[in-house]
Scaffold this motif. Structure first.
Motif: not given
Length: 209
Positions: A76, A128, A130, A155, A171-172, A174, A176
């Motif tokens: 991240l 997501s 996340l 993305d 994100g793409k 693994n 973010w």
């Protein structure tokens, strides 16, 4: 264990304390060798794109960070740490980023005061892990003068608005990124860090780079 990269360009302790507050063990890492000891990684950042990339280069972080991304473990980037995930940054000239996400980082157009500083809401573009449990149009805290323009619209996980719409969460696989500061965006920022930590603690990996 979540590692927080110390390359001299981030709010390290505030990120560490926020993770601890939501029950996830974190450690500030001063050397690239420590990446082998963690299951998740946060790359924070405050300042300029070129300076950040120079600091990562001088600290010999770049290849280890790319290897970590390739491992499939959760990664991240926060604020400037999100921006350097992209291929190119245009702050004070054109500078090469980590290239984990396709696209460029550009300055807000004339007519708006920069930096964009303060609370702003998100428009969630796609589901997501996340953002699990975070309602659409929740508010987060931003401080930035540049924004990402991903080459791939898929993305973009969430967007915000400052005269123009810009990506707030990307994100793409693994990897973010969050343009805002989740560690300063209680309660929804803490929820985002909870979600990230849950992914790390479950030991799940995705197809990496």
């Amino acid at each position: 264990m979540i590692g927080i990269v110390d390359y001299g360009r981030g709010n390290l302790r505030s990120v560490e304390k926020a993770l601890e507050k939501v029950g996830h063990e974190a450690r500030i890492m001063g050397t690239p060798q420590e990446l082998e000891e963690v299951n998740g990684l946060i790359l924070p950042g405050v300042g300029a794109f070129a300076d950040a990339m120079q600091a990562l280069k001088e600290g010999e972080w770049i290849k280890p960070l790319l290897r970590f991304a390739a491992s499939g473990k959760p990664f991240l980037g926060i604020c400037l740490g999100m921006q350097v995930l992209f291929e190119v940054g245009e702050e004070h000239g054109e500078h090469v980023g980590l290239g984990l996400l396709a696209g460029r980082v550009v300055k807000f157009p004339p007519g708006k005061k920069v930096p964009h500083m303060g609370w702003n809401s998100l428009w969630i573009k796609q589901s997501s892990p996340l953002l699990e449990g975070i309602p659409d149009q929740s508010y987060f805290y931003f401080v930035h003068s540049y924004y990402a323009v991903p080459a791939e619209s898929r993305d973009i996980i969430a967007a915000s608005d400052y005269g123009i719409e810009f990506p707030a969460v990307v994100g793409k696989k693994n990897v973010w990124g969050a343009q805002f500061h989740p560690e300063k965006s209680s309660p929804w920022g803490l929820q985002l860090l909870t979600n990230f930590g849950k992914w790390v603690s479950e030991g799940e990996t995705l197809s990496g780079y």
